[in-house]
Write a protein that holds these residues in place. Structure first.
Motif, short mmCIF file in Angstrom:
data_model
loop_
_atom_site.label_atom_id
_atom_site.label_comp_id
_atom_site.label_asym_id
_atom_site.label_seq_id
_atom_site.Cartn_x
_atom_site.Cartn_y
_atom_site.Cartn_z
N GLY A 70 0.81 -1.21 0.00
CA GLY A 70 0.00 0.00 0.00
C GLY A 70 0.84 1.26 0.00
O GLY A 70 2.05 1.23 0.27
N LYS A 71 0.20 2.37 -0.29
CA LYS A 71 0.87 3.67 -0.28
C LYS A 71 0.49 4.45 0.98
O LYS A 71 -0.49 4.13 1.64
CB LYS A 71 0.48 4.47 -1.52
CG LYS A 71 0.98 3.86 -2.83
CD LYS A 71 0.60 4.74 -4.01
CE LYS A 71 1.11 4.16 -5.32
NZ LYS A 71 0.73 5.00 -6.48
N GLY A 72 1.27 5.46 1.28
CA GLY A 72 0.95 6.32 2.42
C GLY A 72 1.05 5.63 3.76
O GLY A 72 0.33 5.98 4.70
N GLY A 73 1.90 4.61 3.86
CA GLY A 73 2.07 3.92 5.13
C GLY A 73 1.08 2.82 5.38
O GLY A 73 1.14 2.15 6.42
N ARG A 74 0.14 2.58 4.45
CA ARG A 74 -0.84 1.51 4.63
C ARG A 74 -0.21 0.17 4.26
O ARG A 74 0.58 0.06 3.32
CB ARG A 74 -2.08 1.75 3.78
CG ARG A 74 -2.92 2.94 4.20
CD ARG A 74 -4.27 2.89 3.51
NE ARG A 74 -4.13 2.95 2.06
CZ ARG A 74 -4.22 4.04 1.34
NH1 ARG A 74 -4.41 5.20 1.95
NH2 ARG A 74 -4.09 4.01 0.04
N ASN A 119 -13.60 -0.94 5.60
CA ASN A 119 -13.81 -1.16 7.03
C ASN A 119 -12.52 -0.96 7.83
O ASN A 119 -12.54 -0.53 8.98
CB ASN A 119 -14.35 -2.57 7.27
CG ASN A 119 -15.79 -2.72 6.83
OD1 ASN A 119 -16.52 -1.73 6.74
ND2 ASN A 119 -16.21 -3.94 6.53
N VAL A 120 -11.37 -1.27 7.21
CA VAL A 120 -10.09 -1.13 7.89
C VAL A 120 -9.56 0.29 7.81
O VAL A 120 -9.14 0.89 8.80
CB VAL A 120 -9.05 -2.12 7.32
CG1 VAL A 120 -7.67 -1.86 7.92
CG2 VAL A 120 -9.49 -3.56 7.58
N HIS A 121 -9.58 0.86 6.60
CA HIS A 121 -8.91 2.15 6.36
C HIS A 121 -9.87 3.34 6.25
O HIS A 121 -9.40 4.48 6.18
CB HIS A 121 -8.07 2.07 5.08
CG HIS A 121 -6.97 1.05 5.15
ND1 HIS A 121 -5.86 1.21 5.95
CD2 HIS A 121 -6.82 -0.15 4.54
CE1 HIS A 121 -5.07 0.16 5.81
NE2 HIS A 121 -5.63 -0.68 4.97
N GLY A 122 -11.17 3.10 6.20
CA GLY A 122 -12.12 4.21 6.07
C GLY A 122 -12.40 4.53 4.62
O GLY A 122 -11.61 4.22 3.72
N VAL A 123 -13.55 5.16 4.39
CA VAL A 123 -14.00 5.41 3.02
C VAL A 123 -13.08 6.38 2.28
O VAL A 123 -12.95 6.32 1.06
CB VAL A 123 -15.46 5.94 3.04
CG1 VAL A 123 -15.52 7.34 3.64
CG2 VAL A 123 -16.04 5.95 1.63
N HIS A 124 -12.39 7.27 3.01
CA HIS A 124 -11.52 8.22 2.34
C HIS A 124 -10.34 7.54 1.65
O HIS A 124 -9.77 8.10 0.72
CB HIS A 124 -11.00 9.26 3.34
CG HIS A 124 -12.06 10.22 3.81
ND1 HIS A 124 -12.86 9.94 4.89
CD2 HIS A 124 -12.45 11.42 3.34
CE1 HIS A 124 -13.70 10.94 5.08
NE2 HIS A 124 -13.49 11.85 4.14
N ALA A 125 -9.99 6.35 2.11
CA ALA A 125 -8.82 5.66 1.54
C ALA A 125 -9.06 5.27 0.09
O ALA A 125 -8.10 5.11 -0.68
CB ALA A 125 -8.49 4.42 2.37
N LEU A 126 -10.31 5.07 -0.32
CA LEU A 126 -10.61 4.68 -1.69
C LEU A 126 -10.95 5.86 -2.58
O LEU A 126 -11.10 5.70 -3.78
CB LEU A 126 -11.78 3.68 -1.72
CG LEU A 126 -11.46 2.25 -1.26
CD1 LEU A 126 -12.71 1.39 -1.30
CD2 LEU A 126 -10.37 1.65 -2.13
#
Length: 418
Positions: A70-74, A119-126
Motif C-alpha cells: 500500500g501507499k501512504g504507510g498503509r 472497514n479497515v482504512h475508512g472510506v476516504h482511503a478509496l
C-alpha cells in the motif's frame, strides 16, 4: 503468419500496457505453478470449462493482492490495483484470440475486498487523490522564479534547463499539453514536441521553417500553431495531431510565444532536422526525462510555497488548472474538451472542476427556480389538494382565475373556522 499476428499485436500496444502485461504474466505463471496447471490455457479448455476458468481468475485475484504494498504507510494496496492484473491476463489471452470469461465474474470477490478495505482504512482511503488545479498566478510565479539554489539544483533562468522549464510551463498552460508530450518517451519513440511541430503565422503567412529575419519580424497579432504529438490518447497520430493548438505571439518575456521565439533564435534549427529536434532540449540536444522535470517542479513549488502545496500539485495540475479556469470563465464543455484534447467527455467531470463560488451561485438560483413537473402516477396523491395548489402558486407559474377562486374560498373557510 500466426507468430506475425502475435508480434504485431504486441508491437501495437503501448509501452505502459506492455510493462503491465509482463508483470501480470509473471504473477500468473507463479500462480499456475502453485496450483498445478498450464498457464497457457487452450481455446477448448476455456470454452469447455468456463466456470473453472472463472474460479481460477477469482483465486488469482486473491493470490496477487497480498503481494502488493500500500501507499501512504498503509499495509494493503487498493483492491482495484490487484483487479488490474486480472484485466491484464484477460487482455493477453484476447491478443491470442482466446476469450476468457469477462472481468465481471470476479466482481464479487473484488467487492468483498473493497468492503474489507473500507472497514479497515475508512472510506476516504478509496477516494481518488487527484492533484489540485494549478492557478495561473502560480504558473506566473514559477516562470518568473529568479536564478538561485532551488532544491538540489543551481537554477539559472537563461540556461537550457531554465528556458525549457519556463517554456513547458508557458506552453502547457496555454495548450493543456501533458508533460509526456514535452519529454523523452520510455520506448525511445519520438512522442514529444519537436521544432517541426511549430508553424509560425507571420503577417498572415504560414512559415514552417522560419529564418532568423522572419523570427525577428514577429509582432503582436502573429500566431504560432503547435501540432500535438502522439500521446497516450492518440498513439498513432490519427485523432488530435491534425488539429494544432494556437498561441498568440507576445512581446511579454514570460509568454509562450516569446520563449519559443528565443529558442529558435538562440539555437537555430533548419530543414529536415526540425522533425526530430526536441522543442525543449538540453545542452546536447536531447529531450529531458519525465523524472527530471517532475522532480524539479516539486522542488520549485516547495521553494516558492511549501512542501504541502508541492505535494498537491504536479505537471498534470497545470492541465487541470487550465480546464478549471476555462470552466469558471464560462467556456462550454465541448470547447474545453477540444482545447485539452480529451477523448472522453467524462474526463471533464474529473478535471474541469467547479469552484465554491460557482456552486453557491447556482444553488442560490436553484432556490428561486420554477418547478412545475409532475409524474402521472403521482397525480391521485395530490388530487383535490389545496395545499399542493398553493405550492404551485408560490413556486410555479400563474394559475387560472377559477383555480384562484377555489384557493381563496378555502382560505376564507380556514379563517372562519379558526
Amino acid at each position: 503468419l500466426l507468430q506475425g499476428a502475435v508480434d504485431l499485436s504486441d508491437y501495437g500496444s503501448s509501452h505502459g500496457t506492455r510493462q503491465k502485461d509482463e508483470a501480470a504474466w509473471l504473477h500468473w505463471e507463479h500462480f499456475a505453478s502453485l496450483i498445478g496447471f498450464d498457464p497457457v490455457l487452450s481455446d477448448s479448455q476455456v470454452r469447455s470449462h468456463p466456470a473453472m476458468v472463472a474460479t481460477l481468475m477469482a483465486t488469482f485475484l486473491l493470490h496477487v493482492y497480498p503481494k502488493m504494498k500500500g501507499k501512504g504507510g498503509r499495509q494493503w494496496a487498493k483492491p482495484r490495483s490487484a483487479f488490474a492484473y486480472v484485466l491484464a491476463i484477460i487482455r493477453i489471452f484476447r491478443g491470442w484470440k482466446i476469450m476468457l470469461p469477462p472481468a465481471k465474474v470476479v466482481k464479487g470477490e473484488l467487492h468483498g475486498l473493497l468492503r474489507a478495505f473500507v472497514n479497515v482504512h475508512g472510506v476516504h482511503a478509496l477516494m481518488p487523490h487527484r492533484r489540485e488545479p494549478m492557478r495561473y498566478a502560480m504558473v506566473r510565479a514559477l516562470i518568473g522564479m529568479p536564478s538561485g539554489r532551488v532544491g538540489t539544483r543551481n537554477y539559472k533562468r537563461a540556461s537550457h534547463f531554465g528556458v525549457a522549464f519556463r517554456g513547458m510551463l508557458a506552453v502547457g498552460w496555454r495548450t493543456g499539453h501533458r508533460l509526456a508530450e514535452f519529454v523523452a518517451h520510455p520506448s525511445g519513440e519520438v512522442c514529444y514536441l519537436t521544432r517541426g511541430s511549430v508553424s509560425w503565422v507571420i503577417a498572415g503567412v504560414t512559415v514552417v521553417d522560419p529564418t532568423p529575419a522572419q523570427l525577428r519580424a514577429l509582432r503582436p497579432g502573429d500566431l504560432l500553431l503547435i501540432e500535438p504529438p502522439r500521446s497516450k490518447t492518440d498513439q498513432f497520430g490519427e485523432i488530435h495531431c491534425p488539429f494544432p493548438s494556437s498561441l498568440a505571439y507576445s512581446a511579454d518575456t514570460s509568454s509562450a510565444g516569446h520563449i519559443l521565439q528565443q529558442i529558435e533564435l538562440e539555437r537555430p534549427c533548419r530543414g529536415s532536422s526540425r522533425a526530430t529536434t526536441p522543442l525543449f532540449a538540453d545542452e546536447l540536444g536531447r529531450p529531458y526525462t519525465h523524472g527530471t522535470m517532475d522532480t524539479f517542479l516539486t522542488q520549485a513549488l516547495t521553494h516558492l510555497y511549501d512542501a504541502k502545496v508541492a505535494s498537491c500539485h504536479s505537471w498534470h495540475a497545470l492541465r487541470i488548472g487550465l480546464a478549471t479556469a476555462l470552466k469558471a470563465a464560462g467556456c462550454s464543455d465541448d470547447i474545453i474538451q477540444m482545447i485539452c484534447r480529451w477523448m472522453n467527455p467524462d474526463s471533464l467531470r474529473a478535471y474541469a472542476r467547479h469552484g465554491h463560488s460557482l456552486h453557491i451561485n447556482w444553488v442560490d438560483q436553484a432556490e428561486r427556480a420554477i418547478i412545475d413537473t409532475k409524474q402521472t402516477a403521482n397525480t391521485p396523491k395530490v388530487c383535490n389538494s389545496e395545499g399542493n395548489a398553493a405550492l404551485g402558486v408560490t413556486f410555479g407559474a400563474k394559475i387560472s382565475a377559477r383555480a384562484q377562486a377555489v384557493l381563496d374560498a378555502a382560505e376564507e373557510r380556514e379563517i372562519a373556522t379558526g
